[in-house]
Design a protein around this motif. Structure first.
Motif, PDB file in Angstrom:
ATOM      1  N   GLN A 157       0.793  -1.231   0.041  1.00 40.33           N
ATOM      2  CA  GLN A 157      -0.009  -0.134  -0.174  1.00 40.33           C
ATOM      3  C   GLN A 157       0.768   1.165  -0.098  1.00 40.33           C
ATOM      4  O   GLN A 157       0.528   2.245  -0.927  1.00 40.33           O
ATOM      5  N   LYS A 162       1.274   3.709  -3.431  1.00 39.22           N
ATOM      6  CA  LYS A 162       1.012   5.359  -3.406  1.00 39.22           C
ATOM      7  C   LYS A 162       2.257   6.112  -4.090  1.00 39.22           C
ATOM      8  O   LYS A 162       1.782   7.019  -4.832  1.00 39.22           O
ATOM      9  N   ARG A 197       2.534   5.656  -7.694  1.00 38.60           N
ATOM     10  CA  ARG A 197       1.428   6.447  -8.597  1.00 38.60           C
ATOM     11  C   ARG A 197       2.024   7.904  -8.696  1.00 38.60           C
ATOM     12  O   ARG A 197       1.841   8.459  -9.759  1.00 38.60           O
ATOM     13  N   SER A 227      -5.866  -7.230  -9.752  1.00 34.67           N
ATOM     14  CA  SER A 227      -6.478  -5.789  -9.381  1.00 34.67           C
ATOM     15  C   SER A 227      -5.374  -4.636  -9.454  1.00 34.67           C
ATOM     16  O   SER A 227      -5.625  -3.553 -10.003  1.00 34.67           O
ATOM     17  N   LEU A 228      -4.358  -4.817  -8.721  1.00 36.20           N
ATOM     18  CA  LEU A 228      -3.141  -3.810  -8.672  1.00 36.20           C
ATOM     19  C   LEU A 228      -2.552  -3.657 -10.253  1.00 36.20           C
ATOM     20  O   LEU A 228      -2.434  -2.360 -10.413  1.00 36.20           O
ATOM     21  N   ARG A 239      -4.523  -3.573 -12.858  1.00 35.38           N
ATOM     22  CA  ARG A 239      -5.207  -2.793 -13.719  1.00 35.38           C
ATOM     23  C   ARG A 239      -5.401  -1.325 -13.129  1.00 35.38           C
ATOM     24  O   ARG A 239      -5.413  -0.459 -13.775  1.00 35.38           O
ATOM     25  N   GLU A 240      -5.454  -1.329 -11.721  1.00 32.43           N
ATOM     26  CA  GLU A 240      -5.027   0.021 -11.223  1.00 32.43           C
ATOM     27  C   GLU A 240      -3.826   0.639 -11.498  1.00 32.43           C
ATOM     28  O   GLU A 240      -3.642   1.967 -11.762  1.00 32.43           O
ATOM     29  N   GLY A 241      -2.932  -0.033 -11.709  1.00 35.10           N
ATOM     30  CA  GLY A 241      -1.337   0.713 -11.831  1.00 35.10           C
ATOM     31  C   GLY A 241      -1.115   0.953 -13.319  1.00 35.10           C
ATOM     32  O   GLY A 241      -0.270   1.715 -13.553  1.00 35.10           O
ATOM     33  N   THR A 277      -2.108   2.581 -15.896  1.00 39.24           N
ATOM     34  CA  THR A 277      -2.323   3.944 -16.387  1.00 39.24           C
ATOM     35  C   THR A 277      -1.453   4.877 -15.518  1.00 39.24           C
ATOM     36  O   THR A 277      -1.210   5.864 -16.128  1.00 39.24           O
ATOM     37  N   LYS A 278      -0.680   4.324 -14.672  1.00 40.84           N
ATOM     38  CA  LYS A 278       0.165   5.178 -13.915  1.00 40.84           C
ATOM     39  C   LYS A 278       1.698   4.705 -13.949  1.00 40.84           C
ATOM     40  O   LYS A 278       2.573   4.988 -13.253  1.00 40.84           O
TER      41      LYS A 278
END
Length: 239
Positions: free
Chosen positions: A117, A121, A124, A162-163, A165-167, A169-170
């Protein structure tokens, strides 16, 4: 990602697979940060080419381990690569006490999240980073007497996807490795009969080596077009 000069944090890196991964990154020119429950011994530190910084603490203790990681950032350290390797087993039948189930989940799954976590952060913000989580083929196929371990390692695969997919674009890539039977303290504790029985189910007819996991970690770190995947390194045990 180019490895030389990058900073990598590896949990559970004072023995076994984690130590092999740390030594591989050191050899590749990375700045390695070790982690273990206790301060690494002089014998462990002597295996590296330079002085190794380290953090300590139980990864299931979110406040403790996240304070350790946040202290690194406050000191100016930027973590480019995170390898979540720390974990445990407590094998018992599915009739086990709920405490025995929760303990393994808290270390393997919650602990992986606790470490990830604060690093995620910061990655990102930088819009760059690589995270590799150590799962297990047991998380894919299950095993008698390992309901807690299987659930925790399956959870790591879901967390990885999941991470990823979230990551994406970053600029953050997240993958998992699912080792099979790797030569370790755990496999060394097996009887000869148990080892032979397991070997009959491995198409390549041998146990894996920690260095083979380490080289897979380096491959996934360097390849910029792989994310959200679980790579099995198991000699064909789970086909």
């Amino acid at each position: 990602m180019e490895i030389e000069g990058k900073t990598v944090l590896i949990t559970g890196s004072v023995r076994g697979i984690g130590l092999a991964i740390a030594k591989a990154f050191d050899l590749a020119g990375a700045k390695v940060i070790l982690h273990g429950r206790q301060i690494p011994s002089a014998e462990i530190l002597a295996q590296f080419s330079k002085d190794m910084p380290y953090i300590t603490g139980d990864i299931s203790n979110a406040e403790l381990i996240q304070n350790e990681i946040n202290n690194l950032y406050q000191q100016g350290t930027q973590i480019d690569i995170l390898i979540n390797n720390a974990g445990m087993t407590n094998d018992k039948p599915a009739t086990m006490r709920s405490e025995d189930f929760a303990q393994v989940i808290n270390v393997n799954l919650n602990g992986t999240f606790n470490v990830t976590q604060p690093v995620f952060k910061q990655m990102r913000k930088k819009k760059q980073g690589v995270i590799i989580n150590l799962s297990s083929i047991i998380g894919l196929m299950g095993n008698i007497g390992q309901a807690n371990y299987a659930a925790s390692k399956a959870g790591i695969i879901g967390l990885t996807k999941s991470l990823a997919r979230e990551g994406a674009t970053k600029g953050i890539r997240v993958n998992a490795i699912a080792p099979g039977m790797i030569e370790s303290d755990m496999t060394n504790a097996l009887s000869e009969a148990q080892r032979e029985t397991i070997l009959t189910n491995i198409p390549l007819k041998r146990y894996g080596h920690v260095d083979e996991i380490a080289q897979t970690v380096l491959f996934l770190t360097r390849n910029d077009y792989i994310t959200g995947q679980t790579i099995t390194v198991d000699g064909g045990l789970y086909i």
